[in-house]
Design a protein around this motif. Sequence first.
Motif, PDB file in Angstrom:
ATOM      1  N   ALA A 332       0.822  -1.205   0.000  1.00 19.17           N
ATOM      2  CA  ALA A 332       0.000   0.000   0.000  1.00 19.17           C
ATOM      3  C   ALA A 332       0.854   1.251   0.000  1.00 19.17           C
ATOM      4  N   GLY A 333       0.358   2.285  -0.658  1.00 18.98           N
ATOM      5  CA  GLY A 333       1.069   3.553  -0.710  1.00 18.98           C
ATOM      6  C   GLY A 333       1.053   4.268   0.624  1.00 18.98           C
ATOM      7  N   GLY A 334       1.918   5.268   0.755  1.00 19.49           N
ATOM      8  CA  GLY A 334       1.990   6.034   1.984  1.00 19.49           C
ATOM      9  C   GLY A 334       0.651   6.643   2.357  1.00 19.49           C
ATOM     10  N   GLY A 335       0.296   6.552   3.625  1.00 18.39           N
ATOM     11  CA  GLY A 335      -0.962   7.098   4.104  1.00 18.39           C
ATOM     12  C   GLY A 335      -2.117   6.131   4.076  1.00 18.39           C
ATOM     13  N   ASP A 336      -1.901   4.921   3.563  1.00 22.74           N
ATOM     14  CA  ASP A 336      -3.009   3.977   3.401  1.00 22.74           C
ATOM     15  C   ASP A 336      -2.908   2.748   4.304  1.00 22.74           C
ATOM     16  N   ALA A 337      -2.153   2.857   5.388  1.00 20.82           N
ATOM     17  CA  ALA A 337      -2.053   1.722   6.304  1.00 20.82           C
ATOM     18  C   ALA A 337      -3.391   1.411   6.959  1.00 20.82           C
ATOM     19  N   LEU A 338      -4.127   2.444   7.314  1.00 20.32           N
ATOM     20  CA  LEU A 338      -5.414   2.232   7.976  1.00 20.32           C
ATOM     21  C   LEU A 338      -6.528   1.938   6.984  1.00 20.32           C
ATOM     22  N   ALA A 365       9.300  10.161   3.849  1.00 19.70           N
ATOM     23  CA  ALA A 365       9.272  11.283   4.785  1.00 19.70           C
ATOM     24  C   ALA A 365       8.648  12.533   4.174  1.00 19.70           C
ATOM     25  N   GLY A 366       8.482  12.560   2.872  1.00 20.43           N
ATOM     26  CA  GLY A 366       7.899  13.704   2.182  1.00 20.43           C
ATOM     27  C   GLY A 366       7.943  13.477   0.688  1.00 20.43           C
ATOM     28  N   THR A 367       7.787  14.523  -0.071  1.00 22.78           N
ATOM     29  CA  THR A 367       7.754  14.436  -1.534  1.00 22.78           C
ATOM     30  C   THR A 367       8.800  15.364  -2.127  1.00 22.78           C
ATOM     31  N   ALA A 368       9.529  14.856  -3.101  1.00 22.30           N
ATOM     32  CA  ALA A 368      10.583  15.641  -3.749  1.00 22.30           C
ATOM     33  C   ALA A 368      10.014  16.884  -4.423  1.00 22.30           C
ATOM     34  N   ASN A 369      10.862  17.893  -4.509  1.00 21.89           N
ATOM     35  CA  ASN A 369      10.532  19.139  -5.197  1.00 21.89           C
ATOM     36  C   ASN A 369       9.352  19.865  -4.562  1.00 21.89           C
ATOM     37  N   GLU A 416       8.697  -0.594   0.813  1.00 20.84           N
ATOM     38  CA  GLU A 416       9.288   0.449  -0.032  1.00 20.84           C
ATOM     39  C   GLU A 416       9.334   1.713   0.805  1.00 20.84           C
ATOM     40  N   CYS A 417      10.518   2.270   0.974  1.00 20.79           N
ATOM     41  CA  CYS A 417      10.644   3.481   1.780  1.00 20.79           C
ATOM     42  C   CYS A 417      11.895   4.234   1.371  1.00 20.79           C
ATOM     43  N   ASN A 418      11.905   5.511   1.692  1.00 21.34           N
ATOM     44  CA  ASN A 418      13.088   6.329   1.507  1.00 21.34           C
ATOM     45  C   ASN A 418      12.766   7.752   1.936  1.00 21.34           C
ATOM     46  N   THR A 419      13.636   8.680   1.600  1.00 19.41           N
ATOM     47  CA  THR A 419      13.486  10.047   2.068  1.00 19.41           C
ATOM     48  C   THR A 419      12.275  10.737   1.438  1.00 19.41           C
ATOM     49  N   PHE A 420      12.346  11.059   0.148  1.00 16.57           N
ATOM     50  CA  PHE A 420      11.292  11.825  -0.496  1.00 16.57           C
ATOM     51  C   PHE A 420      10.794  11.120  -1.748  1.00 16.57           C
ATOM     52  N   ALA A 421       9.484  10.861  -1.771  1.00 21.72           N
ATOM     53  CA  ALA A 421       8.868  10.203  -2.918  1.00 21.72           C
ATOM     54  C   ALA A 421       9.112  11.021  -4.185  1.00 21.72           C
ATOM     55  N   GLY A 422       9.140  10.332  -5.318  1.00 22.52           N
ATOM     56  CA  GLY A 422       9.458  10.982  -6.582  1.00 22.52           C
ATOM     57  C   GLY A 422      10.931  10.898  -6.902  1.00 22.52           C
ATOM     58  N   HIS A 423      11.558   9.822  -6.395  1.00 28.34           N
ATOM     59  CA  HIS A 423      12.956   9.496  -6.665  1.00 28.34           C
ATOM     60  C   HIS A 423      13.951  10.317  -5.843  1.00 28.34           C
ATOM     61  N   SER A 429      18.692  13.846  -0.477  1.00 31.89           N
ATOM     62  CA  SER A 429      18.508  12.392  -0.436  1.00 31.89           C
ATOM     63  C   SER A 429      19.784  11.627  -0.727  1.00 31.89           C
ATOM     64  N   ASP A 430      20.732  12.283  -1.385  1.00 25.91           N
ATOM     65  CA  ASP A 430      21.994  11.637  -1.743  1.00 25.91           C
ATOM     66  C   ASP A 430      23.148  12.149  -0.892  1.00 25.91           C
ATOM     67  N   THR A 431      22.842  12.645   0.322  1.00 26.14           N
ATOM     68  CA  THR A 431      23.878  13.217   1.182  1.00 26.14           C
ATOM     69  C   THR A 431      23.864  12.575   2.569  1.00 26.14           C
ATOM     70  N   LEU A 432      24.784  13.027   3.414  1.00 25.64           N
ATOM     71  CA  LEU A 432      24.976  12.437   4.739  1.00 25.64           C
ATOM     72  C   LEU A 432      23.705  12.397   5.577  1.00 25.64           C
TER      73      LEU A 432
END
Length: 614
Positions: A332-338, A365-369, A416-423, A429-432
């Motif tokens: 499920a996509g983010g926000g759809d656990a419930l 954690a958020g959305t890119a751009n 599926e997880c990472n910093t900001f959706a949209g790659h 996202s590519d830093t320390l």
Amino acid sequence: MAAQYRFAWSALRALGGCALAAMAFTSACAGTAASTEVIPPPPDGGGSSSGGTSSSGGTSSSGGTSSSGGTSSSGGTSSSGGTSSSGGTSSSGGTSSSGGTSSSGGDGGGTSSSGGTSSSGGTSSSGGTSSGGGTSSGGGPWGTPVTTGGPSGTGLMATVTVDLGTTVGNIGDGYAGFSYEKTHITNDSLNSTNTNLVALYKLLGSPVMRLGADDADNCNWGGTGGAPAAPSGPNFTHTIVSGMVDELCDFLAATGTQIIYAVNFSSDNVTLSAAEAAYAYGKCPQSIIGFEIGNEINRYDQGVWGNIQAEWESFATAITATPGANLVGPAAGGGDALSLSTPFAADESKKFGSRLVLLTQHYYAGTANTSTATAARLQTPDPDSPTSQDGLVGTDSTMNTAATTNKIAMGYRLGECNTFAGHGQSGVSDTLIAGLWSLDLMFVTAEHGGSGVNFHGGEKGMDGSNQFYYEPIEELDGVVIQVHPVYYGMLMFGLGGTGPMVSTTTTTTNPYFTAYTIKANGFVSVFLDNKNATSGVNATVDLGSAVTSASAIYLQGTPAGDLTATAADTTLAGATISPAAVWNRNPPFAQTTSGNTVSVYIPAASAALVRVFQ
């Protein structure tokens, strides 16, 4: 809850399909650390709580107390000026002890004399070149500690109180893993001959892979066909053939990796997806955890599970017609656990029983751009309300409840997880900071019953035309070209070992400092994560019982204090990791111990992993 896991374990073993021995259970195993080879049924009393568990060091307000044990405080934010409520009352002020002895804490070697050379264990090695061997069991390279050259300074004070008797989660083998676009199978990257990628996997141990994402619903089964002749770039085919699956299975065998394998849902072609699943399972059943059906199916039919259920079940019924083939979902996509994952777990655990082995949910954690795609967003584990279904704690708590209530044997993963959706966001996202944040993500999820996370990635031309910035391992045309800070975080996490995650509380005025502890097999691993760009931390870690020795390695960047240090300027144990998995790491630094405590300095924009012997 222990009985449910014993039942699930025996049932899954009887199925004989998935090789589940290396996986972590949702239940937290109290007492001694689990075996690093085979995880037995969890002992009595090890069940995870359903929801309501504490956030792991949410955002500590000024002067506040952050807790990774006990019940969750409102908002996940500690009260200002308070003492820790879990693991006993922490001392105020948290001044570093002085006059203690500096001890080594090596791999069973002797202690270093304070200020002198190592008195036993010979000359301290530089750590050598590590290119495999694995770290997820905690048995990876550590080295003989040295007493000079480690970070030192004056910073904000922190008291970290560890309650080794209170288990709040469990870290198992394969906890930190990778997620890929389905098209990653088409360009000869996931191949046992890709020696660099194989070595990077082995350096982590045996990470779990998830193959699917948006391109799962863009790819269809083409039946018999040859594998790619050589690594390649865009444009990527969306036809999956047998030779590609054969190469994938060879890669899984070479790395000891297990996979969550996704098939197409959107094309509504049950026959093709079931045939693909049957072929893949027949080729490497020991490597396949189970099959996801589609990706983020909340996108279909207004996202209402009742509208999607019958179609999903038609795919699931066809896939499970292959003996031993199990199910994973709903991705499920983010926000759809419930709204999706919860009713999915209830309905499909009833219909398919033990064949539904794992729940998967996505989190970013958020959305890119967007205005929030910043380093500041990643300085705290979860800036959202603990009940928000867009937040990490809210998502994890909901998934934990769904998994435990419906007796899902392997619990749930953030598939599926990472910093900001949209790659991802370039320069963030590519830093320390992404590597430091990854530690928070993994531990917060473990504390809320999660059995693992899969950091997403891909190549440009996969899932559209946007460049990927957040991938742990960067590839170009099927060839590894860079190791990113998220991978460094995964490696540091793996070096902490496996076993119970225990209650850890912090008292500090630093709002960006978090701490977590694993009671590993033969040692204790304390993670001290300082995402403050301007102030170091002088931490006094109280283990509650006498400490024999301790030593630490650091995840940090150049220049010091730069949260957005690039991958090329990021180091773990003083060394970068090459695309070929060469890690010429330095030995750990001995830390000062006194009684039950260890004193550690954590520079600005860095994290310390402290290995403690008692």
